[in-house]
Design a protein around this motif. Structure first.
Motif, mmCIF file in Angstrom:
data_model
loop_
_atom_site.group_PDB
_atom_site.id
_atom_site.type_symbol
_atom_site.label_atom_id
_atom_site.label_comp_id
_atom_site.label_asym_id
_atom_site.label_seq_id
_atom_site.Cartn_x
_atom_site.Cartn_y
_atom_site.Cartn_z
ATOM 1 N N ILE A 12 0.845 -1.200 0.000
ATOM 2 C CA ILE A 12 0.000 0.000 0.000
ATOM 3 C C ILE A 12 0.878 1.247 0.000
ATOM 4 O O ILE A 12 0.673 2.170 -0.791
ATOM 5 C CB ILE A 12 -0.966 0.007 1.203
ATOM 6 C CG1 ILE A 12 -1.976 -1.128 1.080
ATOM 7 C CG2 ILE A 12 -1.668 1.361 1.329
ATOM 8 C CD1 ILE A 12 -2.785 -1.375 2.346
ATOM 9 N N LYS A 13 1.871 1.294 0.883
ATOM 10 C CA LYS A 13 2.747 2.462 0.976
ATOM 11 C C LYS A 13 3.526 2.671 -0.324
ATOM 12 O O LYS A 13 3.706 3.811 -0.768
ATOM 13 C CB LYS A 13 3.708 2.314 2.158
ATOM 14 C CG LYS A 13 3.006 2.465 3.501
ATOM 15 C CD LYS A 13 3.980 2.282 4.652
ATOM 16 C CE LYS A 13 3.300 2.464 5.991
ATOM 17 N NZ LYS A 13 4.237 2.269 7.120
ATOM 18 N N GLN A 62 2.553 1.827 -3.361
ATOM 19 C CA GLN A 62 1.624 2.338 -4.363
ATOM 20 C C GLN A 62 1.251 3.789 -4.066
ATOM 21 O O GLN A 62 1.103 4.591 -4.982
ATOM 22 C CB GLN A 62 0.384 1.438 -4.425
ATOM 23 C CG GLN A 62 -0.430 1.608 -5.659
ATOM 24 C CD GLN A 62 0.250 1.102 -6.912
ATOM 25 O OE1 GLN A 62 1.467 1.052 -7.026
ATOM 26 N NE2 GLN A 62 -0.543 0.736 -7.891
ATOM 27 N N MET A 63 1.130 4.143 -2.787
ATOM 28 C CA MET A 63 0.857 5.532 -2.418
ATOM 29 C C MET A 63 1.979 6.436 -2.904
ATOM 30 O O MET A 63 1.731 7.492 -3.497
ATOM 31 C CB MET A 63 0.721 5.672 -0.894
ATOM 32 C CG MET A 63 -0.554 5.110 -0.319
ATOM 33 S SD MET A 63 -0.561 5.178 1.493
ATOM 34 C CE MET A 63 -0.588 6.949 1.782
ATOM 35 N N LEU A 95 -6.769 7.501 0.672
ATOM 36 C CA LEU A 95 -7.156 6.122 1.013
ATOM 37 C C LEU A 95 -8.489 6.038 1.751
ATOM 38 O O LEU A 95 -9.027 4.945 1.918
ATOM 39 C CB LEU A 95 -6.064 5.468 1.862
ATOM 40 C CG LEU A 95 -4.696 5.298 1.224
ATOM 41 C CD1 LEU A 95 -3.761 4.602 2.189
ATOM 42 C CD2 LEU A 95 -4.783 4.541 -0.084
ATOM 43 N N LEU A 102 -2.207 1.738 8.360
ATOM 44 C CA LEU A 102 -0.827 2.007 7.934
ATOM 45 C C LEU A 102 0.183 1.825 9.061
ATOM 46 O O LEU A 102 1.340 1.504 8.804
ATOM 47 C CB LEU A 102 -0.720 3.414 7.347
ATOM 48 C CG LEU A 102 -1.476 3.653 6.037
ATOM 49 C CD1 LEU A 102 -1.339 5.107 5.598
ATOM 50 C CD2 LEU A 102 -1.005 2.709 4.940
ATOM 51 N N LEU A 149 -6.429 -5.340 7.672
ATOM 52 C CA LEU A 149 -7.297 -5.058 6.536
ATOM 53 C C LEU A 149 -8.504 -5.983 6.568
ATOM 54 O O LEU A 149 -8.388 -7.158 6.908
ATOM 55 C CB LEU A 149 -6.541 -5.278 5.225
ATOM 56 C CG LEU A 149 -5.424 -4.297 4.908
ATOM 57 C CD1 LEU A 149 -4.597 -4.803 3.733
ATOM 58 C CD2 LEU A 149 -5.993 -2.922 4.599
ATOM 59 N N LEU A 174 -8.996 -1.565 -2.291
ATOM 60 C CA LEU A 174 -7.587 -1.245 -2.582
ATOM 61 C C LEU A 174 -7.141 -1.918 -3.871
ATOM 62 O O LEU A 174 -6.430 -1.325 -4.678
ATOM 63 C CB LEU A 174 -6.698 -1.676 -1.416
ATOM 64 C CG LEU A 174 -6.827 -0.831 -0.149
ATOM 65 C CD1 LEU A 174 -6.209 -1.560 1.041
ATOM 66 C CD2 LEU A 174 -6.181 0.525 -0.349
ATOM 67 N N HIS A 175 -7.581 -3.136 -4.068
ATOM 68 C CA HIS A 175 -7.249 -3.859 -5.301
ATOM 69 C C HIS A 175 -7.857 -3.154 -6.507
ATOM 70 O O HIS A 175 -7.182 -2.901 -7.502
ATOM 71 C CB HIS A 175 -7.738 -5.303 -5.205
ATOM 72 C CG HIS A 175 -7.639 -6.052 -6.487
ATOM 73 N ND1 HIS A 175 -6.437 -6.392 -7.067
ATOM 74 C CD2 HIS A 175 -8.615 -6.502 -7.326
ATOM 75 C CE1 HIS A 175 -6.670 -7.036 -8.196
ATOM 76 N NE2 HIS A 175 -7.983 -7.110 -8.381
ATOM 77 N N LEU A 215 -6.408 0.881 -6.540
ATOM 78 C CA LEU A 215 -4.962 1.120 -6.648
ATOM 79 C C LEU A 215 -4.233 0.081 -7.483
ATOM 80 O O LEU A 215 -3.047 0.229 -7.752
ATOM 81 C CB LEU A 215 -4.328 1.175 -5.250
ATOM 82 C CG LEU A 215 -4.835 2.274 -4.317
ATOM 83 C CD1 LEU A 215 -4.080 2.236 -3.001
ATOM 84 C CD2 LEU A 215 -4.707 3.645 -4.972
ATOM 85 N N ILE A 227 -3.392 -2.901 -6.622
ATOM 86 C CA ILE A 227 -2.498 -3.748 -5.826
ATOM 87 C C ILE A 227 -3.015 -5.179 -5.945
ATOM 88 O O ILE A 227 -4.204 -5.423 -5.751
ATOM 89 C CB ILE A 227 -2.467 -3.313 -4.349
ATOM 90 C CG1 ILE A 227 -1.986 -1.867 -4.232
ATOM 91 C CG2 ILE A 227 -1.582 -4.245 -3.526
ATOM 92 C CD1 ILE A 227 -2.138 -1.280 -2.842
ATOM 93 N N LEU A 276 -2.465 -8.328 -0.822
ATOM 94 C CA LEU A 276 -3.260 -7.704 0.240
ATOM 95 C C LEU A 276 -3.826 -8.710 1.232
ATOM 96 O O LEU A 276 -4.071 -8.361 2.392
ATOM 97 C CB LEU A 276 -4.398 -6.885 -0.373
ATOM 98 C CG LEU A 276 -3.956 -5.652 -1.158
ATOM 99 C CD1 LEU A 276 -5.128 -5.064 -1.924
ATOM 100 C CD2 LEU A 276 -3.329 -4.620 -0.244
#
Length: 122
Positions: free
Chosen positions: A61-62, A64-65, A75, A89, A95, A103-104, A107, A109, A114
């Motif tokens: 996640i980080k 991709q951010m 987010l 985070l 999650l 998120l998938h 973003l 990911i 995940l």
């Protein structure tokens, strides 16, 4: 067509050399078919010998951010209020399935990354 299984590093190197020699082979020919089979053998060997470990979900996640120039505020639609985003985070909250799906989808990911268990901080 004389093809042997790949069992050792020397078999692997030999097969890579054969593939290099066959790279200009035409499709639907004996040489093209041999190339296809050899590539399949190499892929299977590499998957077994060099497995790729999925990244930690929070690190994914980080990453991709950072890549997309996003902040925690971005987010919120995927995770919830800002305090929930920071809890995730900072590994204070795991999650949930809806978070993973969002998120998938949003973003890109991989879901496989995940759903990997995370170590939740105490």
């Amino acid at each position: 067509m004389d093809i042997q299984p790949i069992k050792t590093e020397s078999d692997y190197q030999r097969t890579l050399s054969q593939i290099e020699d066959l790279m200009s082979a035409q499709l639907n020919t004996e040489q093209g078919d041999k190339l296809d089979v050899l590539v399949t053998l190499v892929e299977a060997y590499e998957t077994k010998q060099f497995p790729l470990d999925l990244p930690d979900p929070i690190e994914a996640i980080k990453f991709q951010m950072e890549r997309l120039g996003l902040s925690a505020k971005h987010l919120e639609p995927m995770i919830g209020r800002r305090n929930r985003v920071y809890e995730v985070l900072n590994r204070r909250r795991a999650l949930t399935l809806p978070m993973i799906r969002k998120l998938h989808a949003e973003l890109g990911i991989p879901a496989e990354a995940l759903i990997k268990p995370i170590k939740v901080a105490a």
